[in-house]
Design an enzyme around this catalytic site. Structure first.
Site, PDB file in Angstrom:
ATOM      1  N   HIS A 279       4.578   5.896   4.689  1.00 16.42           N
ATOM      2  CA  HIS A 279       4.111   5.021   3.600  1.00 16.42           C
ATOM      3  C   HIS A 279       2.645   4.606   3.744  1.00 16.42           C
ATOM      4  O   HIS A 279       2.239   3.553   3.253  1.00 16.42           O
ATOM      5  CB  HIS A 279       4.958   3.744   3.503  1.00 16.42           C
ATOM      6  CG  HIS A 279       6.386   3.986   3.151  1.00 16.42           C
ATOM      7  ND1 HIS A 279       6.767   4.825   2.134  1.00 16.42           N
ATOM      8  CD2 HIS A 279       7.531   3.494   3.679  1.00 16.42           C
ATOM      9  CE1 HIS A 279       8.087   4.830   2.047  1.00 16.42           C
ATOM     10  NE2 HIS A 279       8.575   4.050   2.979  1.00 16.42           N
ATOM     11  N   HIS A 306       9.014  -2.399   4.399  1.00 16.69           N
ATOM     12  CA  HIS A 306       8.811  -1.054   3.871  1.00 16.69           C
ATOM     13  C   HIS A 306       8.659   0.017   4.956  1.00 16.69           C
ATOM     14  O   HIS A 306       9.319   1.046   4.907  1.00 16.69           O
ATOM     15  CB  HIS A 306       7.619  -1.041   2.913  1.00 16.69           C
ATOM     16  CG  HIS A 306       7.607   0.114   1.969  1.00 16.69           C
ATOM     17  ND1 HIS A 306       8.744   0.582   1.353  1.00 16.69           N
ATOM     18  CD2 HIS A 306       6.585   0.899   1.523  1.00 16.69           C
ATOM     19  CE1 HIS A 306       8.410   1.611   0.567  1.00 16.69           C
ATOM     20  NE2 HIS A 306       7.122   1.824   0.659  1.00 16.69           N
TER      21      HIS A 306
END
Ligand SMILES: [Fe+2]
Length: 421
Positions: A279, A306
């Site tokens: 990410h 995340h």
């Protein structure tokens, strides 16, 4: 699958949520103040207590071939500060009783301890993280940075996983407020099965007090709790100039009063500073829009999830760049927040163990292990922050730091090595 969250701006209200699978009723909750002799623990209450009744707002939703039970959200108001309450749901033999303690009145030197978990899911590792947190007697409320059930990792976003997750975390969520942030796994977008409404299961199941902070959406909002002002943002909603989230955040930052709530904390899902290739740069466009405000406002800490590992940054900013000057490298900045990525709750996707090498200067500590964190606010100047890996006992913290308040005591902090507290 009972859960509670703060129900107003200042902590005198609680939203109690539960599900009745078959029938719409009972849609009420009874609650009462624990009396003096019953202040410590989850006892049975007393015969002479006066029970109040609150009515819920009830909702249901359909998702592909799934129909939810009746999801109830009851807001109870005008509670006393720092007081133990009992509440019960159901009737007759089916009564279930729970309790919670309201926070102390908002004020600058009020100690308060938050837990922090992100990207929890419902695997064996999730269970370890969750039980590890529950075994820690310190956490009084949870700052949850998004990605709850991972129902969308299953065929047709199997929404029974949302129910299962609610039951999995009930042991904590029924007794202390979890402050919710939406992550990408809350989007539940699946055009191939004609599910085009973003955040549908999440918004039906998790209500937050967004109107109390004049927000137009439950995906971004703020609360004050003890000595902290907590701002929740949505990484997956529009945040560009003139959008509702942008306008709201600008206003909310002006409302922050550091002599009342010295600790300014932001929760969002997609991290701005992350030296993992997993990410990488996904939070960049939001950083470009909001980072100057965070530095001006002297935000103390930004928690994100995340990325499924753990990382803590130095106090750094990257706001000097103006397209032509070439100043695009993050620099030490005593007015900047510390960025903590704690997406290591234990979800189905596993750990992100591919950090970029060498470790950039802005990264103070990083490790791919599952765990949770504790933020122990002591007063208006000092807070003790610890990260607890699942492989260690609760008393061990693999990363720890004394945080100094950016408004009242903006000195440079020194990272601690592994410590036992
Ligand atoms: Fe995520």
């Amino acid at each position: 699958m009972v859960h509670i969250t703060q129900g107003d701006y200042v902590g005198r209200s609680v939203i109690i949520s539960w599900v009745t699978p078959i029938k719409k009723y009972p849609n009420t909750v009874r609650y009462w103040e624990a009396d003096g002799s019953d202040k410590h623990g989850h006892g049975l209450g007393h015969k002479h207590e006066h029970k109040h009744v609150a009515h819920a707002i009830t909702t249901t939703y359909r998702y592909y071939n799934y129909t939810s039970g009746f999801i109830h959200h009851a807001t109870i108001n005008r509670l006393k500060y720092d007081t133990l309450y009992f509440y019960e749901l159901g009737h007759g033999n089916a009564i279930r009783r729970f309790s919670f303690r309201t926070p102390p009145e908002v004020g600058p030197d009020v100690p308060y301890t938050f837990g922090i978990i992100g990207d929890l899911g419902q695997t064996y590792d999730s269970k370890q993280t969750f039980e590890h947190y529950v075994s820690n007697p310190k956490g009084q409320a949870m700052l949850f940075v998004g990605d709850l059930s991972y129902a969308d990792s299953h065929p047709f976003h199997d929404n029974r996983k949302w129910d299962a997750w609610g039951r999995f975390v009930e042991k904590s969520t029924a007794y202390q407020p979890w402050i919710w942030t939406a992550g990408n796994h809350e989007l539940d977008l699946a055009p191939e099965i004609e599910e085009n409404e973003p955040f549908k299961p999440y918004l039906h199941r998790y209500h937050v007090p967004h109107k109390a902070s004049e927000s137009t959406s439950p995906l971004w909002y703020a609360i004050k709790r003890a000595s902290a002002h907590i701002i929740v943002l949505s990484s997956y909603s529009a945040y560009g100039k003139y959008t509702p989230q942008y306008n709201w955040l600008r206003q909310e930052l002006q409302r922050v009063n550091r002599s009342e709530t010295p600790w300014l904390i932001v929760l969002l899902h997609s991290p701005w500073y992350n030296s993992n290739s997993y990410h990488y740069m996904e939070g960049e466009s939001m950083r470009v829009v909001f980072e100057p405000w965070f530095v001006q406002s002297k935000v103390d800490i930004v928690f994100a999830g995340h990325v499924h590992s753990y990382e803590r940054s130095e106090r750094i900013s990257n706001v000097r760049y103006n397209i032509t000057n070439g100043l695009s490298i993050p620099v030490k900045d005593p007015s900047a927040p510390i960025y903590i990525t704690i997406g290591d709750g234990g979800n189905i996707e596993g750990l992100a163990n591919n950090f970029t090498e060498p470790q950039p200067l802005y990264s103070a500590y990083r490790e791919a292990s599952f765990g949770h964190a504790i933020l122990d606010i002591r007063n208006s100047t000092h807070a003790y922050y610890t990260w607890h890996r699942n492989q260690d006992r609760e008393s061990v913290s693999a990363d720890s730091i004394w945080l100094y308040n950016r408004h009242n005591f903006p000195h440079e902090e020194k990272s601690g090595a592994c410590t036992i507290v």
